[in-house]
Write a protein that holds these residues in place. Structure first.
Motif, PDB file in Angstrom:
ATOM      1  N   PHE A 142      35.717  41.865  62.294  1.00 25.05           N
ATOM      2  CA  PHE A 142      36.215  42.339  63.582  1.00 25.05           C
ATOM      3  C   PHE A 142      35.119  43.127  64.293  1.00 25.05           C
ATOM      4  CE2 PHE A 142      39.874  42.185  60.715  1.00 25.05           C
ATOM      5  CZ  PHE A 142      40.728  41.359  61.432  1.00 25.05           C
ATOM      6  N   LYS A 143      35.195  43.116  65.613  1.00 25.27           N
ATOM      7  CA  LYS A 143      34.279  43.930  66.397  1.00 25.27           C
ATOM      8  C   LYS A 143      35.084  44.632  67.481  1.00 25.27           C
ATOM      9  CE  LYS A 143      30.073  42.499  67.119  1.00 25.27           C
ATOM     10  NZ  LYS A 143      28.868  41.784  67.630  1.00 25.27           N
ATOM     11  N   SER A 145      45.410  39.485  66.627  1.00 25.94           N
ATOM     12  CA  SER A 145      44.489  39.110  67.679  1.00 25.94           C
ATOM     13  C   SER A 145      44.629  37.630  67.931  1.00 25.94           C
ATOM     14  CB  SER A 145      43.073  39.465  67.296  1.00 25.94           C
ATOM     15  OG  SER A 145      42.646  38.680  66.249  1.00 25.94           O
ATOM     16  N   LEU A 196      43.600  41.784  70.042  1.00 25.10           N
ATOM     17  CA  LEU A 196      42.724  40.642  70.233  1.00 25.10           C
ATOM     18  C   LEU A 196      43.493  39.404  70.631  1.00 25.10           C
ATOM     19  CD1 LEU A 196      40.203  41.123  67.384  1.00 25.10           C
ATOM     20  CD2 LEU A 196      40.046  41.792  69.750  1.00 25.10           C
ATOM     21  N   PHE A 216      41.056  36.231  58.438  1.00 25.66           N
ATOM     22  CA  PHE A 216      40.046  36.989  59.166  1.00 25.66           C
ATOM     23  C   PHE A 216      39.049  37.629  58.206  1.00 25.66           C
ATOM     24  CE2 PHE A 216      43.420  36.728  62.250  1.00 25.66           C
ATOM     25  CZ  PHE A 216      42.733  36.479  63.425  1.00 25.66           C
ATOM     26  N   VAL A 273      44.295  41.617  63.897  1.00 24.17           N
ATOM     27  CA  VAL A 273      43.178  42.507  64.154  1.00 24.17           C
ATOM     28  C   VAL A 273      43.670  43.927  64.015  1.00 24.17           C
ATOM     29  CG1 VAL A 273      41.166  42.080  65.592  1.00 24.17           C
ATOM     30  CG2 VAL A 273      43.421  41.404  66.343  1.00 24.17           C
ATOM     31  N   GLN A 314      37.331  32.119  66.270  1.00 20.73           N
ATOM     32  CA  GLN A 314      36.979  33.418  66.845  1.00 20.73           C
ATOM     33  C   GLN A 314      37.956  33.756  67.962  1.00 20.73           C
ATOM     34  OE1 GLN A 314      33.301  33.484  69.072  1.00 20.73           O
ATOM     35  NE2 GLN A 314      32.921  35.642  68.623  1.00 20.73           N
ATOM     36  N   ASN A 368      37.617  43.366  72.398  1.00 19.38           N
ATOM     37  CA  ASN A 368      37.623  43.199  70.948  1.00 19.38           C
ATOM     38  C   ASN A 368      37.352  41.742  70.572  1.00 19.38           C
ATOM     39  OD1 ASN A 368      38.411  45.934  70.476  1.00 19.38           O
ATOM     40  ND2 ASN A 368      40.498  45.384  71.030  1.00 19.38           N
ATOM     41  N   GLN A 369      36.857  41.563  69.350  1.00 23.58           N
ATOM     42  CA  GLN A 369      36.598  40.221  68.835  1.00 23.58           C
ATOM     43  C   GLN A 369      37.008  40.161  67.367  1.00 23.58           C
ATOM     44  OE1 GLN A 369      32.604  38.776  69.499  1.00 23.58           O
ATOM     45  NE2 GLN A 369      32.466  39.725  71.520  1.00 23.58           N
ATOM     46  N   ALA A 370      37.322  38.956  66.913  1.00 18.21           N
ATOM     47  CA  ALA A 370      37.612  38.742  65.495  1.00 18.21           C
ATOM     48  C   ALA A 370      37.175  37.338  65.124  1.00 18.21           C
ATOM     49  CB  ALA A 370      39.098  38.923  65.219  1.00 18.21           C
ATOM     50  N   THR A 371      36.634  37.187  63.927  1.00 17.79           N
ATOM     51  CA  THR A 371      36.280  35.865  63.424  1.00 17.79           C
ATOM     52  C   THR A 371      37.051  35.595  62.145  1.00 17.79           C
ATOM     53  OG1 THR A 371      34.354  36.781  62.275  1.00 17.79           O
ATOM     54  CG2 THR A 371      33.987  35.825  64.462  1.00 17.79           C
ATOM     55  N   SER A 405      36.654  42.689  57.419  1.00 20.39           N
ATOM     56  CA  SER A 405      38.072  42.634  57.080  1.00 20.39           C
ATOM     57  C   SER A 405      38.278  42.668  55.576  1.00 20.39           C
ATOM     58  CB  SER A 405      38.695  41.360  57.649  1.00 20.39           C
ATOM     59  OG  SER A 405      40.005  41.190  57.151  1.00 20.39           O
TER      60      SER A 405
END
Length: 245
Positions: free
Chosen positions: A194-195, A27, A12, A191, A5, A164, A173-176, A204
């Protein structure tokens, strides 16, 4: 498997799932046996012919062995949880602590009940990170107030091959990511979104990547190892959770 991330203030939770290069942001990609009613089977047991007594004894001897193995696994899990409980997710672990946790994890990995975790529905849902050796997640070089201090989650859905990472206090924070199976236990993680602070979306460019091997899996415990050797221990908290597509 340590997921990646953008750093800044972002650390993350997926960091602990995939081991990526330390110079890049990361992350983190939590039974009680029912009482047996033996009464209906009483007559069947009494009517077993003498000639079949050897077979029956073999059947009887199988079950205590099975129960012993299950009991041993439960004891190992309790031992593992007790070992990691005072370690602040690994941030307070000494080399001796890390060695002890790793030894218990290896004993569990040796009796992994799910041989092909990427084909198992037990992998689906939201997992809480309980312990890791990944410095990209623990950030022990920072003052404690600037580290991830809240819970860290990783969610996985094997049917959609999505993952996620969710970090709570203080960064949120978030990531998928998309998962690419390499075999029945290992995935590559790519990835795609990201948030930051749960508000600022960032697409990304495809630079956040890593690999993760799931080495132990049951209904409430998952042990994984990243491609750089880091250990991740997670506990199932919500099996119904679905990762956004």
């Amino acid at each position: 498997m340590a997921l990646c991330v953008p750093t800044a203030t972002a650390t993350l939770p997926f960091k602990c799932i995939i081991d990526s290069h330390s110079s890049k942001p990361n992350s983190l990609f939590s039974f009680s046996p029912k009482k047996l009613n033996t009464t209906p089977h009483l007559n069947l047991i009494l009517q077993v012919p003498v000639a079949d007594s050897g077979k029956w004894r073999n059947m009887v001897s199988f079950f205590p062995g099975f129960l012993t193995k299950g009991s041993d696994v439960q004891k190992l899990k309790v031992e593992l949880y007790e070992a990691i409980a005072p370690l602040d997710r690994g941030a307070e672990a000494t080399p001796e602590d890390q060695q002890r946790v790793d030894q218990i994890a290896r004993k569990l990995e040796a009796v992994n009940p799910v041989k092909e975790p990427l084909k198992s529905g037990l992998l689906n849902g939201k997992w809480e990170l309980f312990y890791t050796t990944s410095q990209s997640i623990l950030q022990t070089q920072r003052p404690k107030l600037l580290r991830p201090n809240g819970k860290i989650y990783q969610a996985i859905n094997v049917d959609t091959l999505r993952a996620q990472n969710i970090e709570t206090w203080p960064f949120y924070n978030q990531a998928t990511a998309n998962l690419v199976p390499l075999n029945s236990k290992r995935v590559a993680v790519k990835f795609d979104f990201f948030k930051i602070a749960s508000l600022i979306p960032i697409k990304s460019p495809g630079s956040g990547r890593g690999q993760l091997e799931i080495t132990y899996l049951d209904e409430d415990l998952r042990i994984s190892r990243g491609n750089r050797g880091n250990l991740f221990i997670l506990k199932m908290v919500d099996p119904s959770y679905r990762v956004p597509l």
